[in-house]
Design an enzyme around this catalytic site. Structure first.
Site, short mmCIF file in Angstrom:
data_model
loop_
_atom_site.label_atom_id
_atom_site.label_comp_id
_atom_site.label_asym_id
_atom_site.label_seq_id
_atom_site.Cartn_x
_atom_site.Cartn_y
_atom_site.Cartn_z
N LYS A 1 -14.98 26.22 -24.71
CA LYS A 1 -14.17 24.99 -24.60
C LYS A 1 -14.30 24.33 -23.25
O LYS A 1 -14.38 23.12 -23.12
CB LYS A 1 -12.66 25.33 -24.76
N LYS B 1 -16.35 25.42 -20.45
CA LYS B 1 -17.60 25.64 -19.70
C LYS B 1 -17.38 26.44 -18.41
O LYS B 1 -18.10 26.32 -17.44
CB LYS B 1 -18.30 24.31 -19.35
#
Ligand code: CTP
Length: 130
Positions: free
Chosen positions: A45, A47
């Site tokens: 979601k 990174k």
């Protein structure tokens, strides 16, 4: 009949915005279930990996007065099965997700709550870094 409320999130570096949405979500029903995103899902979601591990985040969230039950959220696409598994009548999300989960409106009611202004995990991490 008692109303089950469900919400999801990473809740990394726990802050007052997290506390308030959980308190508000609990006030909208009788039993609050929280899906704590796993480290792997969080990486997908956001990174980046969370600062606190999923076990630490789970321990913090499940110890809150407003939270009745927790589980690990493994996949974003499984929201429908989590809603059904916990018989949730209401899905609560912050308004950064506005409209994103409307596809589940045939399973339960959906409410997007206003985020607490000027605070986020990302902002806290950046403040500490600088
Ligand atoms: N939330 C909120 N108010 C804030 C921050 C988060 O109401 N100021 C809510 C989000 O809308 C979400 C839940 O808390 O429903 C979990 O959010 P999460 O993504 O874990 O926290 P953020 O602080 O937004 O994290 P990041 O900065 O890493 O995106």
């Amino acid at each position: 009949m008692s109303k089950v409320v469900i919400t999801f999130g990473t809740f990394d570096v726990f802050h007052v915005g997290h506390l308030r949405i959980l308190q508000k979500a609990r006030s909208l029903g009788d039993h609050l279930v929280v899906g704590v995103s796993t480290d792997e899902l969080t990486f997908k979601k956001k990174k980046r990996l969370p600062v606190y591990s999923q076990e630490e985040r789970y321990e913090i969230i499940s110890s809150l007065k407003s939270v009745d039950e927790c589980f690990f959220e493994e996949r974003l696409e499984d929201k429908g099965s989590y809603i059904t598994r916990y018989s949730a009548g209401l899905l609560v999300m912050g308004d950064d997700w506005e409209g994103r989960f409307d596809e589940y409106s045939d399973l339960c009611e959906i409410v997007y709550l206003k985020r607490t202004k000027s605070i986020s995990t990302t902002a806290i991490i950046e403040k500490i870094r600088s």
